[in-house]
Design a protein around this motif. Structure first.
Motif, PDB file in Angstrom:
ATOM      1  N   ARG A   9      -0.574 -13.535  -3.874  1.00 35.21           N
ATOM      2  CA  ARG A   9       0.227 -12.315  -3.927  1.00 35.21           C
ATOM      3  C   ARG A   9      -0.618 -11.050  -3.890  1.00 35.21           C
ATOM      4  NH1 ARG A   9       4.164 -12.323  -8.235  1.00 35.21           N
ATOM      5  NH2 ARG A   9       4.473 -10.130  -7.722  1.00 35.21           N
ATOM      6  N   SER A  10      -1.932 -11.175  -3.927  1.00 31.99           N
ATOM      7  CA  SER A  10      -2.785  -9.983  -3.929  1.00 31.99           C
ATOM      8  C   SER A  10      -2.838  -9.358  -2.556  1.00 31.99           C
ATOM      9  CB  SER A  10      -4.202 -10.342  -4.382  1.00 31.99           C
ATOM     10  OG  SER A  10      -4.852 -11.123  -3.397  1.00 31.99           O
ATOM     11  N   ASP A  11      -3.205  -8.087  -2.521  1.00 28.68           N
ATOM     12  CA  ASP A  11      -3.376  -7.368  -1.263  1.00 28.68           C
ATOM     13  C   ASP A  11      -4.843  -7.406  -0.859  1.00 28.68           C
ATOM     14  OD1 ASP A  11      -0.712  -6.626  -0.872  1.00 28.68           O
ATOM     15  OD2 ASP A  11      -0.932  -4.989  -2.303  1.00 28.68           O
ATOM     16  N   GLY A  12      -5.376  -8.608  -0.751  1.00 26.92           N
ATOM     17  CA  GLY A  12      -6.800  -8.762  -0.513  1.00 26.92           C
ATOM     18  C   GLY A  12      -7.286  -8.187   0.798  1.00 26.92           C
ATOM     19  N   TRP A  13      -6.441  -8.217   1.823  1.00 28.27           N
ATOM     20  CA  TRP A  13      -6.885  -7.718   3.132  1.00 28.27           C
ATOM     21  C   TRP A  13      -7.314  -6.266   3.049  1.00 28.27           C
ATOM     22  CZ3 TRP A  13      -8.869  -8.507   7.563  1.00 28.27           C
ATOM     23  CH2 TRP A  13      -8.730  -7.610   8.600  1.00 28.27           C
ATOM     24  N   GLN A  14      -6.512  -5.432   2.391  1.00 29.73           N
ATOM     25  CA  GLN A  14      -6.878  -4.027   2.261  1.00 29.73           C
ATOM     26  C   GLN A  14      -8.063  -3.845   1.322  1.00 29.73           C
ATOM     27  OE1 GLN A  14      -5.669  -1.516   3.985  1.00 29.73           O
ATOM     28  NE2 GLN A  14      -4.349  -2.900   5.123  1.00 29.73           N
ATOM     29  N   ALA A  15      -8.055  -4.576   0.216  1.00 25.93           N
ATOM     30  CA  ALA A  15      -9.104  -4.388  -0.780  1.00 25.93           C
ATOM     31  C   ALA A  15     -10.474  -4.734  -0.222  1.00 25.93           C
ATOM     32  CB  ALA A  15      -8.803  -5.237  -2.012  1.00 25.93           C
ATOM     33  N   GLU A  16     -10.539  -5.768   0.612  1.00 26.48           N
ATOM     34  CA  GLU A  16     -11.833  -6.204   1.142  1.00 26.48           C
ATOM     35  C   GLU A  16     -12.496  -5.097   1.964  1.00 26.48           C
ATOM     36  OE1 GLU A  16     -13.596  -8.804   0.588  1.00 26.48           O
ATOM     37  OE2 GLU A  16     -12.166  -9.740  -0.735  1.00 26.48           O
ATOM     38  N   PHE A  17     -11.691  -4.253   2.594  1.00 26.83           N
ATOM     39  CA  PHE A  17     -12.255  -3.221   3.447  1.00 26.83           C
ATOM     40  C   PHE A  17     -12.226  -1.848   2.794  1.00 26.83           C
ATOM     41  CE2 PHE A  17     -11.448  -6.673   6.289  1.00 26.83           C
ATOM     42  CZ  PHE A  17     -12.556  -6.642   7.118  1.00 26.83           C
ATOM     43  N   GLY A  18     -12.008  -1.831   1.495  1.00 28.10           N
ATOM     44  CA  GLY A  18     -12.137  -0.581   0.753  1.00 28.10           C
ATOM     45  C   GLY A  18     -10.997   0.375   0.944  1.00 28.10           C
ATOM     46  N   GLY A  19      -9.930  -0.048   1.604  1.00 28.10           N
ATOM     47  CA  GLY A  19      -8.810   0.842   1.819  1.00 28.10           C
ATOM     48  C   GLY A  19      -7.780   0.718   0.715  1.00 28.10           C
ATOM     49  N   PRO A  20      -6.958   1.726   0.545  1.00 28.59           N
ATOM     50  CA  PRO A  20      -5.905   1.644  -0.465  1.00 28.59           C
ATOM     51  C   PRO A  20      -4.835   0.645  -0.046  1.00 28.59           C
ATOM     52  CG  PRO A  20      -5.641   3.615   0.872  1.00 28.59           C
ATOM     53  CD  PRO A  20      -6.933   2.985   1.296  1.00 28.59           C
ATOM     54  N   THR A  21      -4.133   0.115  -1.011  1.00 30.07           N
ATOM     55  CA  THR A  21      -3.040  -0.791  -0.715  1.00 30.07           C
ATOM     56  C   THR A  21      -1.966  -0.050   0.071  1.00 30.07           C
ATOM     57  OG1 THR A  21      -3.455  -2.014  -2.720  1.00 30.07           O
ATOM     58  CG2 THR A  21      -1.271  -2.265  -1.743  1.00 30.07           C
ATOM     59  N   PRO A  22      -1.484  -0.628   1.178  1.00 29.47           N
ATOM     60  CA  PRO A  22      -0.407   0.054   1.909  1.00 29.47           C
ATOM     61  C   PRO A  22       0.779   0.296   0.976  1.00 29.47           C
ATOM     62  CG  PRO A  22      -1.230  -1.847   3.135  1.00 29.47           C
ATOM     63  CD  PRO A  22      -1.839  -1.907   1.776  1.00 29.47           C
ATOM     64  N   ARG A  23       1.335   1.482   1.037  1.00 25.80           N
ATOM     65  CA  ARG A  23       2.428   1.788   0.131  1.00 25.80           C
ATOM     66  C   ARG A  23       3.650   2.228   0.925  1.00 25.80           C
ATOM     67  NH1 ARG A  23       3.211   7.191  -0.638  1.00 25.80           N
ATOM     68  NH2 ARG A  23       1.702   8.567   0.337  1.00 25.80           N
ATOM     69  N   LEU A  24       4.799   2.012   0.359  1.00 27.60           N
ATOM     70  CA  LEU A  24       6.034   2.418   0.986  1.00 27.60           C
ATOM     71  C   LEU A  24       6.220   3.919   0.830  1.00 27.60           C
ATOM     72  CD1 LEU A  24       8.680   1.501   2.339  1.00 27.60           C
ATOM     73  CD2 LEU A  24       9.665   1.304   0.069  1.00 27.60           C
ATOM     74  N   SER A  25       6.471   4.594   1.934  1.00 28.39           N
ATOM     75  CA  SER A  25       6.781   6.016   1.856  1.00 28.39           C
ATOM     76  C   SER A  25       8.267   6.118   1.526  1.00 28.39           C
ATOM     77  CB  SER A  25       6.459   6.705   3.188  1.00 28.39           C
ATOM     78  OG  SER A  25       6.702   8.072   3.111  1.00 28.39           O
ATOM     79  N   THR A  26       8.577   6.191   0.247  1.00 29.97           N
ATOM     80  CA  THR A  26       9.931   5.937  -0.225  1.00 29.97           C
ATOM     81  C   THR A  26      10.955   6.957   0.253  1.00 29.97           C
ATOM     82  OG1 THR A  26       9.343   7.099  -2.250  1.00 29.97           O
ATOM     83  CG2 THR A  26       9.181   4.711  -2.272  1.00 29.97           C
ATOM     84  N   GLU A  27      10.551   8.194   0.470  1.00 34.35           N
ATOM     85  CA  GLU A  27      11.526   9.214   0.857  1.00 34.35           C
ATOM     86  C   GLU A  27      11.667   9.313   2.366  1.00 34.35           C
ATOM     87  OE1 GLU A  27      10.598  12.904  -0.976  1.00 34.35           O
ATOM     88  OE2 GLU A  27      10.693  12.123  -3.013  1.00 34.35           O
ATOM     89  N   LEU A  28      10.586   9.641   3.048  1.00 38.28           N
ATOM     90  CA  LEU A  28      10.674   9.893   4.481  1.00 38.28           C
ATOM     91  C   LEU A  28      10.925   8.617   5.282  1.00 38.28           C
ATOM     92  CD1 LEU A  28       7.810  12.504   4.958  1.00 38.28           C
ATOM     93  CD2 LEU A  28      10.261  12.917   4.762  1.00 38.28           C
ATOM     94  N   LEU A  29      10.534   7.465   4.747  1.00 41.73           N
ATOM     95  CA  LEU A  29      10.699   6.218   5.498  1.00 41.73           C
ATOM     96  C   LEU A  29      11.830   5.354   4.951  1.00 41.73           C
ATOM     97  CD1 LEU A  29       6.973   5.292   6.139  1.00 41.73           C
ATOM     98  CD2 LEU A  29       8.663   6.016   7.821  1.00 41.73           C
ATOM     99  N   GLU A  30      12.766   5.957   4.281  1.00 41.28           N
ATOM    100  CA  GLU A  30      13.906   5.201   3.769  1.00 41.28           C
ATOM    101  C   GLU A  30      14.705   4.615   4.936  1.00 41.28           C
ATOM    102  OE1 GLU A  30      17.919   5.946   1.046  1.00 41.28           O
ATOM    103  OE2 GLU A  30      16.453   7.559   1.372  1.00 41.28           O
ATOM    104  N   ASP A  31      14.997   3.309   4.838  1.00 42.29           N
ATOM    105  CA  ASP A  31      15.760   2.592   5.881  1.00 42.29           C
ATOM    106  C   ASP A  31      15.074   2.621   7.234  1.00 42.29           C
ATOM    107  OD1 ASP A  31      17.795   2.017   4.064  1.00 42.29           O
ATOM    108  OD2 ASP A  31      18.796   3.938   4.460  1.00 42.29           O
ATOM    109  N   TYR A  32      13.759   2.744   7.250  1.00 39.27           N
ATOM    110  CA  TYR A  32      13.027   2.765   8.535  1.00 39.27           C
ATOM    111  C   TYR A  32      12.963   1.340   9.079  1.00 39.27           C
ATOM    112  CZ  TYR A  32       9.482   4.267  11.921  1.00 39.27           C
ATOM    113  OH  TYR A  32       8.794   4.567  13.074  1.00 39.27           O
TER     114      TYR A  32
END
Length: 832
Positions: free
Chosen positions: A354-377
């Motif tokens: 369940r970890s977000d290892g792909w992002q962590a391995e490359f030093g990037g932040p965990t992808p996050r949901l843009s809750t307002e602008l991307l609602e129902d995208y």
């Protein structure tokens, strides 16, 4: 990628037959059931970039984990789990699976294993069969990298991959022998089905095989992997292996000796036994060596292919991590060795899955949901959003946009509109006079990011096409050698609406195409394909530069570091135009139809920035063989008007005389339309080979010529699946997209094709990638393409500017004349 996941009860840590209820909460197009009710399978979309694949797999895992959380279930990506109660498990309710249980008994009941399958695109099935045999010897080290199943039925199996032992009990597993053709391979499969040993072709479980349902070579050898990055590593390595064999086959090197199946089976057993913690059989020479040495030697052998795909750095980094950690099997055993229990092993597997290892391995932040602008995208093939989460390169952009919020973005749109109005950046719609209007060029607030490696490929591929098409123009208005050598039929030229007798009055050594615009698109897999070549009057340079100026004025908060600066593109264009003239110190003019021209803003802006005379046809004069624009002598006339409107007018004959004498260079030259004719498009790869002796760097869309009876029959049969275009069309006019057309529109298109087949071509539908576009409240996905430019002067130059064109909502036609808009386009110097 196909990934299989175990479903476990979070209290007992046992496998439980609850996949069916879990699947009810999951997207049906991305998840499916497997033989056992304790397993669910995810299916990634196809990708070119490993980064995209990793993000998709991460999003899929997040989706299934979130669904499982609400049911008190855990998800495990591993070959096996240690805690199993076979009596509590049943197969999935499927007639095929029930037949398998009846036939195979113990094998079916104990199929409590999960694997990871990799598909690599190989379009030719005969070649796919050969590749499947050739690549088999190189696969056992990949099994060692994936080994994650040390425990079987509550006991230590002594193997790193007990799944392999269970899997190989089926009658159709292991490496595949060599077959002379796909037909021979398919006959073997049919013979096995006829024998009754297997019930259908889907039960061919070879370690690697030509897929039974898609045009791929499929590797089935590996355990499911707890870490996403290990799955991505397997995908990158397997693709490189397939590419290497494809290159050897294409280069017609020495015939490879048949791979000894006995050695491959032995090497597979060794990998299953040892994982990364013991010796492996080196595929290159069959010698036993430490696993790390075998993996590194394998990487070195694949370096040309990994560098060609841009994967070398990522794959070597991921391989280093894998070797440093050791196999999942060994890490599971370490838990037991330090006093842990099987329940602890399951907990650890659930946590890693369940970890977000792909992002962590490359030093990037965990992808996050843009809750307002991307609602129902909702988007399937989006460049910025994947499964509702913002892709890593776009996160800094959306952090700014989210902070501003919808209300502030609406206010900024007012700032944008004021800027466009003051700068005169308009585009006149071609509408009836009663409703005609001059509108501001619709430029969206969300920039489009083109990674440095993508732009490098596009920048290399576009000049290749333009060089070949320029050679073609010189040829067809000269000796017609390509036609004489049967590279293409004579009718392609002679019947082309763009072929002009005036083209024969241009000097043989003239630069016929000073400015070319190529429309390219990114499909859902990340491949860039050419949609159209424009060698007549391509527009967009001025608008692309203007988009950046507007964006900097409107959204100064965005960090544009590392992005190419489009300023200076007009200077590069001026250099190319003047290089086409033999005159000393040539003077440049721009001819336009005037303010009513839809792209007059661009004509005026480029003329100003190139220090060129801006003139309408009525401002042109020819005296004593010299051409004057607005009273000033010009040596080069940059034509921003249709050649018929210019040359069929009163000044036309005199201009052509000046062109023939060499006192005037007309850019682009008359008759160039034959080179961007939709019928010729199909032959551009041949022209690249014929004139340049090179392989095309950018792909074509499969194209059918309705003039050809066989092609026409196929087009009429598949009209609802194809895109139909007039051969001389431009600006999106006359285009019909079959899958979006009504029954009446399809019937009308059918009648037009039957009446005049030579006027039409059809192409396979390319699902254009989409991009977030602000609609005043939130983001919505809109289809986009990209127009890049090539300036042909002393040498081909690709300016640091490109125009992203945006289709209206629900449409796939991006042309401005059809209501499309644009975006500020960020071309990165390096990969993002």
């Amino acid at each position: 990628m196909e990934e299989e996941f175990h479903v476990v009860d979070l209290e007992t840590r046992h496998l439980v037959p609850r996949a069916e209820g879990l699947l009810e909460r999951l997207p049906r197009d991305r998840f499916t059931h497997e033989l056992q009710r304790s397993v669910v399978e995810s299916n990634s979309r196809p990708y070119v970039r490993l980064e995209d694949l990793g993000q998709d797999l991460t999003a899929l895992r997040r989706t299934v984990v979130q669904a499982a959380d609400g049911l008190g279930l855990g998800i495990v990506a591993a070959g096996t789990v240690p805690l199993v109660d076979p009596a509590a498990l049943k197969i999935s309710p499927d007639r095929r699976y029930e037949k398998m249980l009846e036939d195979y008994q113990l094998l079916t009941r104990e199929q409590l294993i999960c694997g990871a399958q990799v598909h690599v695109d190989v379009a030719d099935r005969d070649v796919a069969v050969e590749v499947a045999h050739r690549v088999a010897r190189w696969l056992p080290p990949l099994l060692a990298l994936s080994a994650s199943s040390p425990y079987w039925m509550g006991a230590d199996s002594g193997y790193a991959s007990s799944r392999t032992l269970v899997w190989q009990r089926w009658p159709t597993t292991g490496p595949v022998r060599r077959f002379s053709s796909a037909a021979e391979y398919d006959q073997m499969v049919a013979d096995l089905v006829r024998s009754g040993v297997i019930s259908d072709p889907g039960m061919i479980y070879f370690d690697v095989r030509p897929s039974a349902h898609v045009s791929t070579v499929e590797m089935r050898m590996c355990d499911a992997c707890p870490r996403v990055e290990d799955v991505v590593l397997l995908a990158g390595l397997f693709r490189a292996m397939v590419m290497r064999e494809l290159e050897d086959i294409e280069n017609e090197g020495p015939v490879q000796p048949e791979v000894p199946m006995e050695l491959v089976r032995a090497a597979t057993w060794r990998s299953a036994r040892s994982g990364l913690e013991g010796a492996l059989v080196d595929p290159a020479d069959g010698e036993p060596r430490p696993a790390a040495e075998v993996i590194r030697r394998m990487l070195d052998g694949l370096r040309p292919q990994l560098e060609a795909t841009g994967d070398w750095e990522a794959v070597t980094t991921l391989a280093g991590y894998a070797l440093g950690r050791g196999s999942s099997a060994d890490r599971q055993r370490q838990i037991i060795a330090h006093g842990g229990t099987f329940a602890d092993v399951v907990d650890r597997l659930v946590a890693v899955t369940r970890s977000d290892g792909w992002q962590a391995e490359f030093g990037g932040p965990t992808p996050r949901l843009s809750t307002e602008l991307l609602e129902d995208y909702q988007a399937v093939q989006d460049e910025a959003v994947i499964e509702g989460f913002v892709r890593e390169p776009y996160q800094p952009v959306f952090q700014v946009l989210d902070k501003l919020g919808a209300a502030e973005l609406c206010r900024r749109e007012g700032v944008r509109d004021a800027y466009l109005r003051e700068s005169g950046m308009t585009f006149s719609l071609d509408e009836p006079e009663a409703t005609s209007s001059e509108r501001r060029m619709p430029v969206d607030m969300v920039p489009r990011l083109i990674a440095g490696d993508d732009w490098a490929k596009i920048s290399e591929g576009m000049p290749q096409r333009v060089r070949a098409l320029s050679a073609f123009l010189n040829d067809v208005y000269g000796r017609r050698e390509a036609i004489n050598d049967r590279v293409l039929p004579a009718w392609i030229v002679d019947e082309s609406p763009g072929y002009r007798a005036a083209g024969r009055r241009v000097h043989d050594d003239a630069i016929r195409c000073s400015v070319a615009g190529l429309d390219v698109a990114r499909d859902g897999a990340g491949r860039w394909v050419v949609l159209e070549d424009n060698l007549r009057v391509p527009s967009g340079i001025g608008y692309a530069v203007g988009n950046r100026r507007m964006a900097v004025h409107t959204l100064p908060e965005l960090d544009r570091g590392g992005v190419l600066d489009p300023e200076g593109s007009a200077a590069l264009l001026r250099e190319a135009l003047l290089a086409a003239s033999p005159a000393a110190g040539p003077v440049l003019g721009v001819v336009t139809s005037g303010p009513r021209d839809p792209a007059y803003y661009e004509h005026r802006t480029l003329a100003e920035e190139m220090d060129a005379v801006l003139a309408e046809p009525g401002d042109l004069a020819v005296r004593d063989g010299a051409v004057y624009a607005a009273g000033r002598r010009v040596d080069v006339l940059y034509r921003r008007i249709d050649e018929d409107d210019l040359l069929d007018g009163p000044i036309g004959p005199a201009l052509l005389d000046a062109v023939e004498r060499g006192t005037l260079t007309l850019a682009n030259a008359p008759g160039n339309g034959v080179a961007d004719d939709k019928s010729l498009y199909r032959y551009v790869p041949r022209l690249i080979d014929y004139y340049l002796g090179e392989r095309p760097l950018l792909a074509n869309v499969p194209t059918y010529l309705c003039r050809d009876p066989a092609d026409c029959e196929q087009v009429l049969d598949r009209l609802s699946e194809l895109v139909v275009k007039p051969v001389d069309g431009y600006g999106g006019q006359g285009v019909l997209i079959g899958e979006r057309a009504s029954a009446a529109e399809l019937a009308e298109a059918r009648e037009r094709i039957i009446a005049e087949p030579a006027r039409w071509v059809a192409q396979e539908t390319i699902a254009l990638s989409t991009h977030p576009t602000f609609d005043g409240e939130r983001m919505r996905p809109h289809a986009v393409d990209l127009r890049g430019f090539v300036f042909m002067g002393e040498r081909p130059v690709v300016p640091p500017v490109a125009l992203t064109r945006v289709a209206p909502a629900g449409s796939m036609i991006v042309n401005s004349s059809q209501g499309g808009g644009a975006k500020d386009t960020w071309l990165f110097r390096e990969a993002v």
